[in-house]
Design a protein around this motif. Structure first.
Motif, PDB file in Angstrom:
ATOM      1  N   MET A  54       0.718  -1.110  -0.007  1.00 37.89           N
ATOM      2  CA  MET A  54      -0.046  -0.063   0.099  1.00 37.89           C
ATOM      3  C   MET A  54       0.858   1.196  -0.086  1.00 37.89           C
ATOM      4  O   MET A  54       0.405   2.184  -0.687  1.00 37.89           O
ATOM      5  N   ILE A  55       2.089   1.298   0.730  1.00 38.29           N
ATOM      6  CA  ILE A  55       2.932   2.273   0.873  1.00 38.29           C
ATOM      7  C   ILE A  55       3.506   2.826  -0.593  1.00 38.29           C
ATOM      8  O   ILE A  55       3.297   3.771  -1.080  1.00 38.29           O
ATOM      9  N   ALA A  56       3.991   1.721  -1.498  1.00 39.74           N
ATOM     10  CA  ALA A  56       4.675   1.730  -2.479  1.00 39.74           C
ATOM     11  C   ALA A  56       3.461   2.108  -3.519  1.00 39.74           C
ATOM     12  O   ALA A  56       3.746   2.920  -4.509  1.00 39.74           O
ATOM     13  N   ALA A  57       2.398   1.529  -3.706  1.00 39.24           N
ATOM     14  CA  ALA A  57       1.333   1.880  -4.376  1.00 39.24           C
ATOM     15  C   ALA A  57       0.986   3.399  -4.369  1.00 39.24           C
ATOM     16  O   ALA A  57       0.536   4.008  -5.391  1.00 39.24           O
ATOM     17  N   SER A  58       0.947   3.833  -3.029  1.00 40.16           N
ATOM     18  CA  SER A  58       0.477   5.181  -2.736  1.00 40.16           C
ATOM     19  C   SER A  58       1.442   6.193  -3.473  1.00 40.16           C
ATOM     20  O   SER A  58       1.070   7.253  -4.005  1.00 40.16           O
ATOM     21  N   TYR A  59       2.672   5.925  -3.679  1.00 37.33           N
ATOM     22  CA  TYR A  59       3.603   6.890  -4.087  1.00 37.33           C
ATOM     23  C   TYR A  59       3.494   6.553  -5.909  1.00 37.33           C
ATOM     24  O   TYR A  59       3.184   7.319  -6.544  1.00 37.33           O
ATOM     25  N   TRP A  60       4.113   5.527  -6.241  1.00 30.55           N
ATOM     26  CA  TRP A  60       4.312   5.309  -7.450  1.00 30.55           C
ATOM     27  C   TRP A  60       2.852   5.039  -8.395  1.00 30.55           C
ATOM     28  O   TRP A  60       2.920   5.376  -9.559  1.00 30.55           O
ATOM     29  N   SER A  61       1.978   4.490  -7.968  1.00 28.24           N
ATOM     30  CA  SER A  61       0.531   4.336  -8.682  1.00 28.24           C
ATOM     31  C   SER A  61       0.054   5.519  -8.537  1.00 28.24           C
ATOM     32  O   SER A  61      -1.072   5.880  -9.464  1.00 28.24           O
ATOM     33  N   LEU A  62      -0.139   6.421  -7.463  1.00 33.04           N
ATOM     34  CA  LEU A  62      -0.916   7.519  -7.087  1.00 33.04           C
ATOM     35  C   LEU A  62      -0.390   9.015  -7.325  1.00 33.04           C
ATOM     36  O   LEU A  62      -0.594   9.618  -8.032  1.00 33.04           O
ATOM     37  N   LEU A  63       0.648   9.135  -6.121  1.00 31.24           N
ATOM     38  CA  LEU A  63       0.952  10.528  -5.960  1.00 31.24           C
ATOM     39  C   LEU A  63       1.808  10.920  -7.398  1.00 31.24           C
ATOM     40  O   LEU A  63       1.845  12.097  -7.476  1.00 31.24           O
TER      41      LEU A  63
END
Length: 269
Positions: A54-63
């Motif tokens: 979830m942390i990784a997806a928060s940055y690379w997929s979203l932010l």
């Protein structure tokens, strides 16, 4: 088959693309059926792994995409990401306050611990919120083809759907495994795991149909989902994975989950 796909209406292309991403979410969630027993160390490690994903997806997929999209327009590129991120966290804080009301649902009867019920509620909300802007992004990508599709633009939209679909595999597992850890049956854990991906076809069709309206707010939607996910990781996932004394194992598992999702996002981005 590819020629048949290219001849379809962009809305239908978006729907088919996100049916694939939903299927990959369900495939990841189905891993809950092959786990044996409820070994505490294994369950804590899967919860922490979910946090890393979830942390990784928060940055690379979203932010990161939100900042990139905002940079293509006038105004500070950091503004949509910052506003959306904080609003996402505030929304999950509100959900957290309302969780006791939601926990009375018959779907939560398997989970006896009220703290675990709250964590379950927030986890489902955050992953589902994360999948809505991903579906919108796919819908926008295919919907934009209606104004004059090029081979490169179509290939880019297809690649986006493939990339998000592959990323959704660990995300499906990141929902179903922690739910089973908290006491939910395997069948219900799988249901909620695949359900988190069900919103992608719906949001993709909306995005394709309303591409002109949706695209300006997409950076805010992406960042909003990121803020919601970081809130639940910080408040529930990390503490929950360590409350039984497996702090070191949980920390390592979180880093592995982060590394796996980061690799997928960067390689398929």
């Amino acid at each position: 088959m590819y020629d048949m796909f290219t001849s379809l209406d962009p809305v239908m292309q978006a729907l088919i693309g996100t049916l694939f991403t939903w299927g990959m979410t369900a495939l990841g969630a189905a891993l809950v059926f092959i786990t044996k027993g409820t070994n505490q160390k294994f369950m804590d490690s899967t919860l922490a792994f979910a946090g890393g994903v979830m942390i990784a997806a928060s940055y690379w997929s979203l932010l990161a995409p939100a900042i990139e999209m905002a940079g293509e327009r006038s105004g500070p590129s950091w503004l949509p990401a910052t506003v959306g991120f904080l609003l996402g966290g505030a929304f999950l804080m509100l959900v957290d306050r309302l969780a006791p009301l939601l926990n009375n649902s018959q779907y939560m009867n398997d989970i006896k611990d009220n703290k675990a019920k709250r964590r379950t509620t927030l986890l489902i909300f955050s992953i589902t919120l994360h999948n809505i802007p991903e579906g919108l992004a796919i819908g926008v990508a295919f919907g934009a083809l209606a104004s004059g599709a090029t081979e490169a633009a179509l290939a880019s939209a297809v690649a986006l759907a493939l990339g998000i679909g592959i990323q959704n595999f660990p995300e499906g597992m990141a929902v179903s495994m922690p739910l089973h850890r908290d006491g939910m049956s395997k069948g219900k854990s799988f249901f909620f795991g695949q359900f988190s991906g069900m919103v992608e076809p719906i949001s993709a069709v909306i995005g394709a149909l309303a591409v002109i309206l949706i695209k300006p707010i997409l950076p805010y939607a992406l960042a909003f989902a990121a803020g919601a996910m970081i809130f639940v990781v910080a408040k529930e996932i990390i503490p929950g994975s360590q409350e039984k004394g497996n702090a070191e194992l949980a920390s390592i598992s979180l880093m592995i989950g982060f590394a796996v999702m980061m690799t997928l996002d960067v390689a398929l981005g």
